[in-house]
Scaffold this active site. Structure first.
Site, PDB file in Angstrom:
ATOM      1  N   HIS A 104       0.857  -1.188   0.000  1.00  0.00           N
ATOM      2  CA  HIS A 104       0.000   0.000   0.000  1.00  0.00           C
ATOM      3  C   HIS A 104       0.894   1.240   0.000  1.00  0.00           C
ATOM      4  O   HIS A 104       1.872   1.294   0.756  1.00  0.00           O
ATOM      5  CB  HIS A 104      -0.931  -0.011   1.218  1.00  0.00           C
ATOM      6  CG  HIS A 104      -1.869   1.145   1.260  1.00  0.00           C
ATOM      7  ND1 HIS A 104      -3.009   1.212   0.475  1.00  0.00           N
ATOM      8  CD2 HIS A 104      -1.820   2.303   1.953  1.00  0.00           C
ATOM      9  CE1 HIS A 104      -3.628   2.365   0.705  1.00  0.00           C
ATOM     10  NE2 HIS A 104      -2.924   3.043   1.580  1.00  0.00           N
ATOM     11  N   ASP A 145      -6.769  -2.934   3.917  1.00  0.00           N
ATOM     12  CA  ASP A 145      -5.607  -2.290   4.573  1.00  0.00           C
ATOM     13  C   ASP A 145      -5.573  -2.485   6.081  1.00  0.00           C
ATOM     14  O   ASP A 145      -5.086  -1.631   6.814  1.00  0.00           O
ATOM     15  CB  ASP A 145      -5.594  -0.781   4.254  1.00  0.00           C
ATOM     16  CG  ASP A 145      -5.607  -0.537   2.765  1.00  0.00           C
ATOM     17  OD1 ASP A 145      -6.247   0.440   2.335  1.00  0.00           O
ATOM     18  OD2 ASP A 145      -5.018  -1.344   2.037  1.00  0.00           O
TER      19      ASP A 145
END
Ligand SMILES: Nc1nc2c(c(=O)[nH]1)N[C@@H](CN(C=O)c1ccc(C(=O)N[C@@H](CCC(=O)O)C(=O)O)cc1)CN2
Ligand SMILES: NCC(=O)N[C@@H]1O[C@H](COP(=O)([O-])[O-])[C@@H](O)[C@H]1O
Length: 190
Positions: A104, A145
């Site tokens: 990410h 996430d």
């Protein structure tokens, strides 16, 4: 030691996928056996062709509401998400418990979650006048996430930075670290 097979899932340009393929090209213990994408026009497919890696185009309904392509994916030991823009459905997360790794482009938990991908992340970081950004490499669970962090690296953000210049800094961090973090994690478990 067991030979480890990876499948990469990507939706876009594929620079991280290409970097992983290059890093592993002479490996005798780990290989990339598939590149799967939800985007039949994705640049990552060109890298798959260049490295002679089989590809799989993911169809939305089957991936999100069907068998999540488990029959095709279960022959691989780990799934590597390299700019993949669909949520991994719970049944696939459960089939690959602690065996899906994502990268990410922010210092999670900041700038993560729904809608936080690619340039949207960098635009938010710049808009908020952050002094630093970075990358997070993490295990994937059923939430965006949210999984266990395996690695983070930072870069400075200055007033002259734009989302584009920040993206370049982030890509440099990704290319310098993602392959090694993947190998360190999978070799620590095998
Ligand atoms: N179950 C999980 N699936 C996925 C994760 C995860 O952590 N758990 N990570 C993402 C990658 N990602 C951030 O690292 C991410 C990708 C995409 C989105 C997003 O908001 N996507 C849009 C759809 C975009 C599109 O189809 O063009 C959305 O869901 O509305 C957020 C985070 C990969 N999967
Ligand atoms: N939330 C997921 C996300 O934003 N992932 C990001 O997509 C880009 C893919 O670049 P690439 O196609 O050149 O590897 C990478 O910067 C990666 O961190």
């Amino acid at each position: 030691m067991k030979f480890i097979k990876l499948a990469i899932l990507a939706s876009g340009t594929g620079s991280n996928a290409a970097n992983i393929l290059s890093y592993l090209k002479n490996s005798e213990s780990v290989s990339v056996g598939l590149i799967a994408t939800n985007n039949s026009n994705a640049g990552v497919l060109e890298y798959a062709k260049a490295y002679n890696v089989p590809t799989l185009i993911l169809e939305s309904a089957r991936f999100k509401k069907g068998d999540a392509y488990i029959p095709e994916l279960e022959k691989f030991d780990y799934l590597i998400l390299a700019g993949f823009l669909w949520k991994i459905p719970a049944k696939l997360v459960q089939a690959f418990s602690e065996r899906i790794i994502n990268i990410h482009p922010s210092l999670l938990p900041k700038y993560g979650g729904n809608g936080m991908y690619g340039h949207f992340v960098h635009e938010a970081v710049i808009a908020n006048k952050e002094s630093e950004s970075g990358i997070t490499i993490h295990l994937v669970d059923e939430v965006y996430d949210n999984g266990k962090h395996l690695f983070q690296a930072k870069c400075l953000v200055n007033e002259a930075d734009t989302p584009e210049s920040l993206a370049q800094k982030i890509h440099q961090l990704e290319h310098a670290n993602f392959p090694e973090v993947i190998l360190e994690y999978i070799l620590s478990r095998n």
